[in-house]
Every structure is written in structure tokens, then in C-alpha cells.
Write an enzyme that holds these catalytic residues in place. Sequence first.
Site, PDB file in Angstrom:
ATOM      1  N   THR A  54       0.817  -1.222   0.000  1.00 33.47           N
ATOM      2  CA  THR A  54       0.000   0.000   0.000  1.00 33.47           C
ATOM      3  C   THR A  54       0.852   1.274   0.000  1.00 33.47           C
ATOM      4  O   THR A  54       0.822   2.053   0.931  1.00 33.47           O
ATOM      5  CB  THR A  54      -0.988   0.056   1.174  1.00 33.47           C
ATOM      6  OG1 THR A  54      -0.289  -0.254   2.366  1.00 33.47           O
ATOM      7  CG2 THR A  54      -2.148  -0.848   0.978  1.00 33.47           C
ATOM      8  N   ASP A  55       1.611   1.414  -1.072  1.00 32.70           N
ATOM      9  CA  ASP A  55       2.314   2.661  -1.348  1.00 32.70           C
ATOM     10  C   ASP A  55       3.429   3.015  -0.385  1.00 32.70           C
ATOM     11  O   ASP A  55       3.809   4.172  -0.289  1.00 32.70           O
ATOM     12  CB  ASP A  55       1.336   3.842  -1.387  1.00 32.70           C
ATOM     13  CG  ASP A  55       0.800   4.024  -2.781  1.00 32.70           C
ATOM     14  OD1 ASP A  55       1.224   3.248  -3.642  1.00 32.70           O
ATOM     15  OD2 ASP A  55      -0.011   4.913  -2.993  1.00 32.70           O
ATOM     16  N   ALA A  56       3.921   2.061   0.355  1.00 31.39           N
ATOM     17  CA  ALA A  56       5.107   2.374   1.148  1.00 31.39           C
ATOM     18  C   ALA A  56       6.324   2.274   0.232  1.00 31.39           C
ATOM     19  O   ALA A  56       6.259   1.690  -0.837  1.00 31.39           O
ATOM     20  CB  ALA A  56       5.227   1.423   2.308  1.00 31.39           C
ATOM     21  N   ARG A  60      -3.057   3.095 -11.604  1.00 32.38           N
ATOM     22  CA  ARG A  60      -2.917   4.560 -11.708  1.00 32.38           C
ATOM     23  C   ARG A  60      -2.489   4.999 -13.092  1.00 32.38           C
ATOM     24  O   ARG A  60      -2.517   6.185 -13.389  1.00 32.38           O
ATOM     25  CB  ARG A  60      -1.916   5.045 -10.683  1.00 32.38           C
ATOM     26  CG  ARG A  60      -2.434   4.676  -9.328  1.00 32.38           C
ATOM     27  CD  ARG A  60      -1.702   5.290  -8.217  1.00 32.38           C
ATOM     28  NE  ARG A  60      -2.198   4.640  -7.022  1.00 32.38           N
ATOM     29  CZ  ARG A  60      -1.470   4.267  -6.008  1.00 32.38           C
ATOM     30  NH1 ARG A  60      -0.189   4.521  -6.016  1.00 32.38           N
ATOM     31  NH2 ARG A  60      -1.999   3.660  -4.988  1.00 32.38           N
ATOM     32  N   GLY A 116       4.625   8.159  -1.650  1.00 29.38           N
ATOM     33  CA  GLY A 116       4.578   7.113  -0.642  1.00 29.38           C
ATOM     34  C   GLY A 116       5.431   7.485   0.545  1.00 29.38           C
ATOM     35  O   GLY A 116       6.295   8.353   0.452  1.00 29.38           O
TER      36      GLY A 116
END
Lengths: 604, 387
Positions: A221-223, A405, A373
Site C-alpha cells: 500500500t504505497d510504502a 494509476r 509514498g
Amino acid sequence: MSINKSKVYINGSLVGFHNNPSKLKQDVLKKRRKGEVDDQVNVAFNQETNEVYISTDSGRVQRPLIILENGKSKLTADILKDVKEEKITWDDLIKDGIIEYLDSEEEENALVALNEKEITPDHTHLEISGTAIFSVISSMIPFINHNMAGKAIHGAKVFKQGVGIPSANYRNRFDTEMHVLYYPQRTLVTTRTEQLIQAHRRPMSQNAVVAIMPFKGFNMTDAIIINKGSVERAVGRSSYYRTYSAQENRYPSGQSDEFIVPDEKIVGFRGEDFYKNLGMDGITNVESFVEEGGVVIGMSSPPRFVEEISEYGVVSEERREASVTARKHLKGYVDKVMLSQNIGGTKICKVKIRTELIPQTGDKFCSNHGQKGVIGAVINEEDMPFTSSGMKPDFLLNPHSIPSRMTVGHLLETIAGKAASLKAEIIDGTPFYIDKENILETLKEFGFREDGKETFYDGATGEKIEMPIFVGPVSFKRLYHVVTNKIQSRDTGSIQLLTRQPTEGKEKGGGLRFGEMEGDALIAHGSAMLLHEKLIDSADELEIYVCSDCGMVAIDDKIRNRKYCPTCPNGNIEKIKISYGFKLLLDELKALGVYPKLEIGDKI
Amino acid sequence: MRELPKNILERIENYSNKKSFSDAKKKRLIDIVTKRYNESLVTPGDAIGLIAAQSIGEPGTQLTLRTKHYAGSLEVSVGQGIQRVIEIVDGRLSSKYPSMKIYLKKDVFATEKKLNKFAKSLIDIKVSTIGDFQEDFENRTVSFILNHDKLDELDLDKEETMTLIYDKINDTYVSKRFTPNKNGINFTFDKTTPLFNIRKALLKWNKIPLFGVKNLELTVITEEAGEKVISTKGSNLSEVLKIPEVDTDRTYTNDILEINKVFGIEAARASIIKELKFTFESNGIEINQRHLSILADLMCFNGKVKGVVRTGITGEKTSPFARASFEETVKHILSAAFDGERENFKGIIENLIVGQPILAGTGRVKLTLDPKNLKKMIKKQEGLEEN
């Protein structure tokens, strides 16, 4: 009457009627192109409503377009040559009626050709460049024409939040907050706009080698995974400056504040240790270390009320401590000190404190394409995956953040960046004017795969990772959302005066609110005692004495060790446990004239 | 273990008879079902109302805010999304998008043409829908001009319509003379009639109903499982049910209060559940029936449809603190004080306000331990285990 005539508006107010609106429009246009009317005046004719709008006011967004006449561009090759030789300037082009500014209303009447090839006799204008449809900032993003619109906007927004060098004289400035990046780099892939406005001369990003692969779940999740070696080599390292200020206010009593090193006589003296960094003048020494909440400017204020003169005629001066302290969770070195006066002659002091911000878990980074992120983990360099040539990437992005995206620009920038670093020259990524063939050719020439993928080996085991991994340098920005400024926690601490409940907010040492919906969740779960603990025991629990005859709160006289009811002479006093909030409610009910009679019973 | 309800036992009986189970097998089936039944019972003390509220409220955040209108299509638009849910739950008096589904008795209409005519005959037609009045104040005459296009669209007979208007206006207003005409009717007023009265009369005439059922603005014929069904915009259940061609068993309206009026509270309760379910399901959200039926039960239990608002069920709570914690705190507290109300602390919010453990979940149990008896019990237990 004038029903068939068209209405003419100037700046939105009706000024008259006209028989031939298109002629009126043409007349104004001609005059504007001749220079008889200002170039910022716009005319628009709306056929549906039969209205002519002439706008001369401020607040309209205009953009320049090349004028076409009979399907031919007015910007001829001769004129272009003159422009190149700098014989003609931009202003001349506008004065000569070659280029004109249109606002959004006049644009409705225009038919704009995107390039010279598609010009027909119907077209009225020609786009100067395809890039001109973007704003200044978004046209600084390479390959933006390959991005989804939403992400393009996002990428442009990030320019405002990026950490770079905010101004050339940042050393001398005393801004309340300022971020300065240690080693800003020119981007490997640039655009013509960036060159034109010379943004490359004061860059705000760094070219990080980014591989798109998962890593032990730490970048879900976008880390972002960051290489500890890169962090130690100052990737994303920045300074955070914060200015604290104070002034020697004067009060009606004739006394005033004073910058001093407080001593024991002063009310609220904190202790010798707190003032050890202060110089003779009460201001911290330059380059001395300031702890969290440490004293920055030593100051004392006069007493709030003027003391009466004692019998011996001596005024005992009880000054109060009023030192300015550094914020919680912020320590650093004193960078610069400024002493001055304002117009009234009041002494002003400003102290700038510098903190080094080393990227750590929770700091935010973003690429030009809105791929943002926070750092999920800082991984030791030896544990990072490496290529066959031994190269270790700086960042690891999660592949899931790409397909949904549709930021193809990010991937193209990676490949172009790779070609740029191989060829050791900067590549032009201006939207709509990209030489893709050349980029791929370069990669091939240097023995790299055209799709930008490389073989990787696991850093911990040394095993080959089966799938080839997409990797390359992308310009990354550090954003000013930094964890050290945002982190907060609490166990026990300050409470509010009125409700005796824990305070809210980071600066006040508050916790995170256990709100209504959270409480509802516990009720739904059936954990009554946990709810009681969160809402009462660790908030505003109160033991109070109540008269069981009249049901009113009793008086607890601690000096005489006596508990009694204010109304019943021989009331039976009982101890109960309630929340302080309820006691407040009882008080307010009494103020309303309502008699809240408590009936006491045993708990079991 | 709780015994199975009668209904389930009957169904097991029927099933075993159908499959001709032996007695042992049937008993085993009952055992299994009983076990499952007991497992799925709610634990005493569970805050089911709150769980229902959460289970409806959370998906409610995903509902669309706006009503969808499909331009051009003949579909009857029904309020969708959060708007409609609020409308149902609040128990509003009038629905924003009332709509009916009129089912027809089998084979009443032989041809589609007849069906179309019937559908059109249901539409509420007033004088103003098929023409306009033109006033001539100087001569004190008013002429009604027919809109022929509209007449054709609605499939109306010209002469019939004319005479109807002629008769109806004759009935309602007296002081005038008239001469019938091809395209319309001319009305001449007395020379002494005040102009104001003429205008007043016109406004009255415009509202005179001519054909159809009141409130039905639009009818569309749709197909449902091979059967023709008339969908309407606007609703008038009691009148529609009087029409002989209509199948009274299945005809439905989405106006809950109208259902309540015509069929009674049980039907209203069922329709609350049905409408809520429909609204959520058309947004792709599934909510367990139990949550909806708890809500519907609460809204209908005293014989009237009451909304979850301060004038509805929330305002009827027995606890003054619970009422005060919702809306209009001071008003509720003062009125409770005037009436000398007593707070019994049986609900959840009341206990939260005071700072007592709530009487739900683990707080529901009042268990005290008697140390003397405990020793005995332990010994007994140990004895049992040894055996």
C-alpha cells in the site's frame, strides 16, 4: 424594439444593442491586432443567446495563440528566422498581430489547430506548441502526456510540497519554517519549459535509482523501501529550520520584559541546567545544542499586578519566568541569531534553530508523476537486492502502484533516465516532442534490455530473482511532510481544566480521541468493562460524596475531615464513583433550576 | 439448548415425509438443526440495535448522493441512494419519487393497443394539461384553447373532452355565458364581474380533474418475466385498486405511508424492509435481513409508521437522558424536570453519561461469587472428573 438586435456587454454590464454582432466583433479584433485596442481585451459572440461580450477586466486567464489568416499561419518562416536571430521580440509579435491572447470566452469562437499539418481554411488559430496546453509547472514534468490526467495534476501539486533550496538567501532569512535539501540534483530527464524558466538551476529533486519490486511486504500500500546505504550517502537528507522569536514588551506600569539569564529570584525558575546554553544577554549561543523543549531565549516578565510598597518602603520585585522554549519533539543547533528593534524601539530577538532530518520510516517521497509514498522500512545496504553488476537501487516501489494509476510517464522517465545516465547527457522529455527511438537505441548500444528490466539477486540469500525487474533512475522529491513534526503519543498527562478529560492535540501532549464511533464499536462487541475503562477510568473518573437522603452532592471538608450535606442536617453521606462530566452536568442542571436527585444503591 | 420453533419443526416433518426418512434419521436431522439453530442465536446482552445501526450505516456511506436521471429514456425514475434511505428511515409523510407497479389480471387486454389505451387512461389529466386559457379583460371574455398535439399524444377524443370541460366548468362556476367552438370554448363574464374574480376562476378551472387517477403523472408499460406491467410516476394505491382490470394481490407502490393507510401496519413493515433492501441492492450492497427487520419492527411496533427522528421513535424513549443526548438537550431536560421523570438507567447512553458500566454485553451479567459455595463446587467438579 430592439428584440432582434444583439445585446452588447462590457465586463458583464449591458451597454447597448447592435445590429450586426459579427461585424462588431471583427472590428474590435482588427483594432486589437493593429494595436489600437489593448491586447488584453477580448471579444466573444454567443450566437445562441445573441450576445456580444467584451472583456477588459482582470481575473481572466489568457493564453497566446498564433493567428491564422485564410488558412495560413501569420508566423512565416521569415519572421521565425528574425526571431531566432533576436531581431524580433515577443512583444513585437503581439504588436504586429501575429500572436494574440485569447481568454476562455473568446476561445469558444476560435477553432485552434494543434499543428501546421491539420490546418484547414476554417481554423482561426494555431497552437504555438503542444506543450502550451499545460501549465508552467505541469509542463516541467517529463512525459506528462503519457499520464492519466488525475495523476498529472497530482504530480504538479507535489512541486509545491517538495523540499529544495527555497531561496538564494535562505541562510540570512528568518522564516518560521523552512526546509533545505542537502544535495539537490538536476533531473536526468528534463523538459524545454524547465530550461526556459531555468528551474534546473535551482533543482529540488534527486535522481534515485528505483526498482519496481515488492520487498518482504514492507512496501505494500504505497510504502517505499529505502536503502540505508543511500540514506547514509545523504539521499533525501535535509535541514529543517525553525525560528523562535520574542520581544521586550513594555507594560503600562512602566516595567518591561527583559532578555536575561533567569536566576533563582525569578518566579518559575527552571533550574541552572536549563539556562546553561544562554549567553550573557540571555540568548542561546550560536551553534549550541538545544534540547526538546529547551530554553532558546531567556526572558523575564514583570509581575502581573503592581506590588504594594511594603512598610519599609522597598518594592519587592517578583518577576516571572517567560522564556521562549523550543517545541516538543524538536531538538537542534542554533543556526543564527538576530537582534533588532521595531519602530517603537522595542527590542526584538529571533533565533533560528536547525535540525537535520535524515530520512526515516514515515517520511514522504514522491516522483514527478504523483507516485507518492512514505518510507515503510530502511533496509541495510547488504540486504538490498542487487543486479549482476552489483548495483543496488535506492528505492523499491511496489508494482501494485503502477497499473491502476496508469502513470506510464513514470516508467518512460525511468527508461529515459537510464539512457541519460548511460550516455552521460541530459535527455529531453518535453511532452509531445519525445524521441523514443533514440532512447531505446541508446539502451541497446550499451548492452541493456530495451524494456528497462534487469536481473536481480536477493541481497540476503544471493539467489537469483526469477523475474527480471524494471529499474532505472527517476527524479524523486522529498516532501515536507516529516514524521518528526507529526508523531505523537501519550500515556498519562495533561488534562483539561473544565472537564478533567485528557487534552487534545500534539502540542498539548494530548492523545488520540477515543470517539463516539469507537465507543459504539466496543458496545457492539459487548466489552462493557473495556468501554468503561477507556471512557471513565482513564479519563475523568471521580470519587464523590453524596447525601443519600436528598440526593445532592455532599461537602467533603478535608481540613476538618468532615463530610456533610449542605441541606440535610443529619444526612447520610455515601461515596460514589461517577465521571467528572456527570458532576458538571449535575451542576448545570442545578443552574437551570432543575433538582437532580440521585438515588444511591449498592453496586452489587 | 433451546427447542426449535414450530415452523421449523413442521418443515422438517414435511421434508422427512417427502424423503421417507426413518425415525432415527429424522431424529438426527432434528438434532443437527437444533444445534445449528442454537449456535446462530444471538447471545443474551448483545447490542443488536447498535449492530443493526452500524450494519446499515456503514454501507450507507457508499450510497450515491444524487438521484440518477437517464435522459431520454421512458423509465420511471425512482429515488436512489442515500436520499431514499433517509426518506424511508425518517418515515417522511411524502415520498419524493412515488412510483407504482400496476399488475393486471390475466388476459384482460387482448391487444397491445388496448393495453396502451388503458395505461394512458390512468394518467391524471387536468384542464391545464390539455390547453390554455386566454384572457381578454376588456371584453371580460376568456377563451380556452385546446392543445391538439397533447390531445393526440394522450389518445383523447376531442368532442368527448370538449363536452366534459364544458360540463365541468358549468358545474363549478355560474356567473357567465358561453358559446362552444371548434378549437375551444369562449366564456363571457358579466360586465360587472371584478377582474380579480376572473383570474381566480381561471386558477380554479385549471385544477379541475378530467380523466385518470389522481396523482398519476406518467405511465410506462414495462415487461417483467414475460408479463406486461404498468409502471407509474406518482402513486395512488386506493384508487388504482378500485379499477376492475387491476390485479389487487400484486399491485405495489413504493409509498410506505400509503401502504400503511390501505393495507395496515404489517404491510407497511414489510414494505420498509423491501424498499430498504431494494435501495441498497440497486447500489450493489447486501445487508442482512435481520438488521433491516429490527429497524422496521422498531419503526412500526406501536401501530403507526414512525421515523428514527426526534419526533418519531427517538423522541419516545423512556429515558430523559437518552432523549436529551440526541437533539434539543435543554428542551428534553426541562420537560423531564417539569414532569418529575425518573431515570431508570436501563439503556446504554444513560449509563455512559453517568459513568456506570453499560448494561450490555459483559455488563449485562450480574454474577457474584460466594467463596463458601465455590469450594464445594470445586470439590464436586473434581469428583465428577475422577469418575
